[in-house]
Scaffold this motif. Sequence first.
Motif, PDB file in Angstrom:
ATOM      1  N   LEU B  50     -38.390  73.357  28.336  1.00  0.00           N
ATOM      2  CA  LEU B  50     -37.447  72.960  27.294  1.00  0.00           C
ATOM      3  C   LEU B  50     -38.105  72.900  25.929  1.00  0.00           C
ATOM      4  O   LEU B  50     -37.440  72.729  24.921  1.00  0.00           O
ATOM      5  CB  LEU B  50     -36.857  71.587  27.624  1.00  0.00           C
ATOM      6  CG  LEU B  50     -36.218  71.488  29.007  1.00  0.00           C
ATOM      7  CD1 LEU B  50     -35.824  70.067  29.306  1.00  0.00           C
ATOM      8  CD2 LEU B  50     -35.020  72.408  29.092  1.00  0.00           C
ATOM      9  N   GLN B  52     -38.991  73.929  22.801  1.00  0.00           N
ATOM     10  CA  GLN B  52     -38.374  75.023  22.062  1.00  0.00           C
ATOM     11  C   GLN B  52     -39.209  75.493  20.877  1.00  0.00           C
ATOM     12  O   GLN B  52     -38.818  76.443  20.216  1.00  0.00           O
ATOM     13  CB  GLN B  52     -36.991  74.607  21.554  1.00  0.00           C
ATOM     14  CG  GLN B  52     -36.022  74.247  22.666  1.00  0.00           C
ATOM     15  CD  GLN B  52     -35.551  75.466  23.426  1.00  0.00           C
ATOM     16  OE1 GLN B  52     -35.806  76.605  23.014  1.00  0.00           O
ATOM     17  NE2 GLN B  52     -34.873  75.263  24.534  1.00  0.00           N
ATOM     18  N   ASP B  55     -39.804  78.946  21.059  1.00  0.00           N
ATOM     19  CA  ASP B  55     -38.667  79.715  21.541  1.00  0.00           C
ATOM     20  C   ASP B  55     -37.476  79.500  20.617  1.00  0.00           C
ATOM     21  O   ASP B  55     -36.360  79.304  21.054  1.00  0.00           O
ATOM     22  CB  ASP B  55     -38.339  79.231  22.965  1.00  0.00           C
ATOM     23  CG  ASP B  55     -37.538  80.274  23.723  1.00  0.00           C
ATOM     24  OD1 ASP B  55     -37.412  81.384  23.185  1.00  0.00           O
ATOM     25  OD2 ASP B  55     -37.045  79.962  24.802  1.00  0.00           O
ATOM     26  N   PRO B  57     -35.601  81.286  18.527  1.00  0.00           N
ATOM     27  CA  PRO B  57     -34.371  82.074  18.515  1.00  0.00           C
ATOM     28  C   PRO B  57     -33.425  81.685  19.639  1.00  0.00           C
ATOM     29  O   PRO B  57     -32.231  81.624  19.438  1.00  0.00           O
ATOM     30  CB  PRO B  57     -34.871  83.510  18.693  1.00  0.00           C
ATOM     31  CG  PRO B  57     -36.275  83.470  18.203  1.00  0.00           C
ATOM     32  CD  PRO B  57     -36.784  82.113  18.565  1.00  0.00           C
ATOM     33  N   ALA B  58     -34.007  81.385  20.792  1.00  0.00           N
ATOM     34  CA  ALA B  58     -33.150  81.005  21.907  1.00  0.00           C
ATOM     35  C   ALA B  58     -32.437  79.704  21.582  1.00  0.00           C
ATOM     36  O   ALA B  58     -31.289  79.509  21.911  1.00  0.00           O
ATOM     37  CB  ALA B  58     -33.970  80.847  23.175  1.00  0.00           C
ATOM     38  N   THR B  60     -31.478  78.591  18.726  1.00  0.00           N
ATOM     39  CA  THR B  60     -30.371  78.719  17.799  1.00  0.00           C
ATOM     40  C   THR B  60     -29.096  79.159  18.511  1.00  0.00           C
ATOM     41  O   THR B  60     -28.011  78.921  18.032  1.00  0.00           O
ATOM     42  CB  THR B  60     -30.692  79.762  16.711  1.00  0.00           C
ATOM     43  OG1 THR B  60     -31.025  80.984  17.372  1.00  0.00           O
ATOM     44  CG2 THR B  60     -31.838  79.330  15.827  1.00  0.00           C
ATOM     45  N   GLU B  61     -29.276  79.779  19.670  1.00  0.00           N
ATOM     46  CA  GLU B  61     -28.078  80.220  20.388  1.00  0.00           C
ATOM     47  C   GLU B  61     -27.616  79.208  21.407  1.00  0.00           C
ATOM     48  O   GLU B  61     -26.585  79.371  22.029  1.00  0.00           O
ATOM     49  CB  GLU B  61     -28.371  81.515  21.139  1.00  0.00           C
ATOM     50  CG  GLU B  61     -28.509  82.679  20.224  1.00  0.00           C
ATOM     51  CD  GLU B  61     -29.355  83.749  20.868  1.00  0.00           C
ATOM     52  OE1 GLU B  61     -29.310  83.842  22.098  1.00  0.00           O
ATOM     53  OE2 GLU B  61     -30.059  84.447  20.146  1.00  0.00           O
ATOM     54  N   ASP B  62     -28.410  78.195  21.573  1.00  0.00           N
ATOM     55  CA  ASP B  62     -28.080  77.241  22.626  1.00  0.00           C
ATOM     56  C   ASP B  62     -26.873  76.381  22.297  1.00  0.00           C
ATOM     57  O   ASP B  62     -26.463  75.557  23.101  1.00  0.00           O
ATOM     58  CB  ASP B  62     -29.290  76.352  22.916  1.00  0.00           C
ATOM     59  CG  ASP B  62     -30.222  77.019  23.908  1.00  0.00           C
ATOM     60  OD1 ASP B  62     -31.281  76.492  24.171  1.00  0.00           O
ATOM     61  OD2 ASP B  62     -29.855  78.098  24.411  1.00  0.00           O
ATOM     62  N   GLU B  63     -26.340  76.592  21.100  1.00  0.00           N
ATOM     63  CA  GLU B  63     -25.216  75.740  20.734  1.00  0.00           C
ATOM     64  C   GLU B  63     -23.982  76.054  21.573  1.00  0.00           C
ATOM     65  O   GLU B  63     -23.075  75.251  21.670  1.00  0.00           O
ATOM     66  CB  GLU B  63     -24.902  75.869  19.234  1.00  0.00           C
ATOM     67  CG  GLU B  63     -24.053  77.079  18.827  1.00  0.00           C
ATOM     68  CD  GLU B  63     -24.830  78.383  18.840  1.00  0.00           C
ATOM     69  OE1 GLU B  63     -26.068  78.320  18.900  1.00  0.00           O
ATOM     70  OE2 GLU B  63     -24.228  79.457  18.785  1.00  0.00           O
ATOM     71  N   SER B  64     -23.985  77.236  22.222  1.00  0.00           N
ATOM     72  CA  SER B  64     -22.773  77.627  22.942  1.00  0.00           C
ATOM     73  C   SER B  64     -22.516  76.733  24.134  1.00  0.00           C
ATOM     74  O   SER B  64     -23.263  76.419  24.914  1.00  0.00           O
ATOM     75  CB  SER B  64     -22.858  79.068  23.405  1.00  0.00           C
ATOM     76  OG  SER B  64     -24.029  79.260  24.153  1.00  0.00           O
TER      77      SER B  64
END
Lengths: 723, 64
Positions: B50, B52, B55, B57-58, B60-64
């Motif tokens: 975990l 980050q 990591d 870039p990942a 920033t997409e984890d908001e989904s």
Amino acid sequence: MNGVETFRYDNRIVRAFAWATVFWGFVGMSVGLLAACQLFWPELNLNLPFTTFGRIRPLHTNAVIFAFVGNGMFTGIYYSVQRLLKTRMYSDALSWFNFWGWNLIIVAAAVTLPLGLTTSKEYAELEWPIDIAITVVWIAFTVNLLGTILRRRERHMYVAIWFYIATAVTVALLHVVNSLELPAGWFKSYSIFAGVQDALVQWWYGHNAVAFFLTTPYLGLMYYFLPKAAERPVFSYRLSIIHFWALIFIYIWAGPHHLLYTALPDWVQSLGMVFSVMLVAPSWGGMLNGLLTLRGAWDKVRQDPVLKFLVVAVTAYGMATLEGPTLAIKSVNALSHYTDWTIAHVHTGALGWNGFLTFGMLYWLFPRLYRTRLWSTRLATYHFWIGLLGMMFYVVPMYVSGVTAGLMWKQFNADGFLQYGNFLETTMRLLPMYRLRAIGGTLYLVGVVLMIINLYKTARSGQFEPETEAQAPALRPAPAPAVARRWTHRWLEGVPVTFTVLATVAVLIGGLVEIVPMLLISSNVPHIASVQPYTPLELLGRDIYIREGCVGCHSQMVRPFRSETERYGEYSKSGEFVFDHPFLWGSKRTGPDLHRVGGKYPDAWHYNHMNDPRSTSPGSIMPRYPWLLTQKLDTSSLPARIRTLRRLGVPYPPGAEDTAAEEAMAQARQIVENLKAGSVEAEPDREIIALIAYLQRLGRDIRQPAGVPATAARLPAPAPAQP
Amino acid sequence: MLEHFVRNIGGIGIYGMVSLLLFFAVFVGVLIRVCRLRRSDLEAAARLPLDQTADKPAQTEDES
């Protein structure tokens, strides 16, 4: 403190493996569906050699295990290793060598298996040139993995990495030992082990292929992707350490549970059984660790298809690892072995554990690789439910089928005779279950198609990121001079090396304790004087039997149960297999056992039966083998084959290779005469003649003392071949 | 000679006992080692996937 370093993770290799996983998953499962349908609809064998069940089934198992799960494993490993160790892979060249090498091997398998080029050893069917290629590619992967670990920027190796290391080391060991074979041509080899020994090595391999190819790497993926998807750390890191060591230490011992009630010494069987039962503990420790990681996050499971897949995967792992030890208990195995119960068991693992974990991982990975959102969460949820339903429709009928067959085979009537003396009666009873299973397989495959659409659309909607930039401080302050010394230091105190050594030792101990007695057994297998090497024609017939994959449906191992000796004849003795390179005991009875089939039917019956099984056995689901009646028998390979077998210890007399072709033809002409008596006209130089010779030889060595009176006198009846 | 030795290894059943003891020793060893690990170290290790910082870039997409 030294400065922060900037580096880039390689996403290209991850993408390549991910698409390969998707592609081979579809291919492998489609082939599986074809095989499933062939079992109730024999016409689907198409009367062609290449599409017959015996050749299609190994194609399915190899495609799913090594192509689908193999590529899936590499996808997850290449993604997680870089991030967990905060470094790029050790060598891009090795990464790509790994990718192309592995996938070319799969292509080679997809070509050679339908052509009938096979060693017949389960999950190790590929012939020797491909075996060598596998070794080379695997070494490249291992070097790449260990190199990356040595170059890491994170001192502690996360538990997933341990599982990867155990995988790399153990698979190499298993593959090399089990593939020891002597070539007798470019695409023909004989296992250096024979009979009981070969069986032991094969199932030491077979069982641990499940352990170290299908389980440990995927446990590594579970320990990485489950916390990622749940966005919380693993429930207990302590438990994960115990899980790892206990699992790799116990797993390697459990192989003999595949050979219960066979000609294997009793203590080895008991050892295998005890360690199998002990396996429940670490396996369930791991499962609970996975499920409890979701504590307080179960609401997410409701919305997130990724977590749905992962939760079912971990649950399936728990189910399969409780069932496995249960099946390893001798009394349960007496019922379950050779039946579809085993098929149900492995598919709980394959469809549930490996399949669903792969799907969950891909759904998590694709949006991140392509920097976008998943195209359709709803479609992924549909995939989940269809897949789950498919799995149920697959597994439940196979349980019913397995238990039904097991009970029917053992049922005696009030007069003490077998209730279902005709094997075909039990087969026909199972057909509805086979049909249901095919529905389950179709549903599962439909789910996969939905996934392919979803992943493709996701990829199209996003922008692939070939490399991800990251920053981390170097692992240790690097004093400028003495680079070599720094490395020496690292090597000495570096955990990874010690760790790899310890893991290897743990695996080796179990392997050695099993293998050393195996070598002893080779001296202890009772010598039965009447057991002679196969004649040249029988040898060719045996090789045709191997080529056609007959071992996929017919065992050659009569267990010492009354229900089996009544049905098949005298139970099998270890001394009867001393010239069997490789052993052909089989693991499934879709058709009856053949170890005592020799002399049971006239030659003409076999001829007609192989041409069209339904002409002699109405309702049979066996494929037709019309090409055996027309294809010419190739005797030119005989000298090489006999020479090879002699080098492996089969006592062919000097010069046997020179007269082999002649001898084969003489025996063939005799069979042609027999066929004539059964109103069948045939040429002596056809493959069917060799196969008949082999089938008629099976199991007769200890039954027909006539003709070898000198040795027969030494054989008291019943032959006490068991020590 | 070798054959004689092999045949007289009769008490081969001891392999079973040896393997069980060996396993037990390893298991207890791991257990002790695991119990002696520091909680803070374990927690730090468990958070590795975990973590980050490397990591982004990942994340920033984890908001989904």
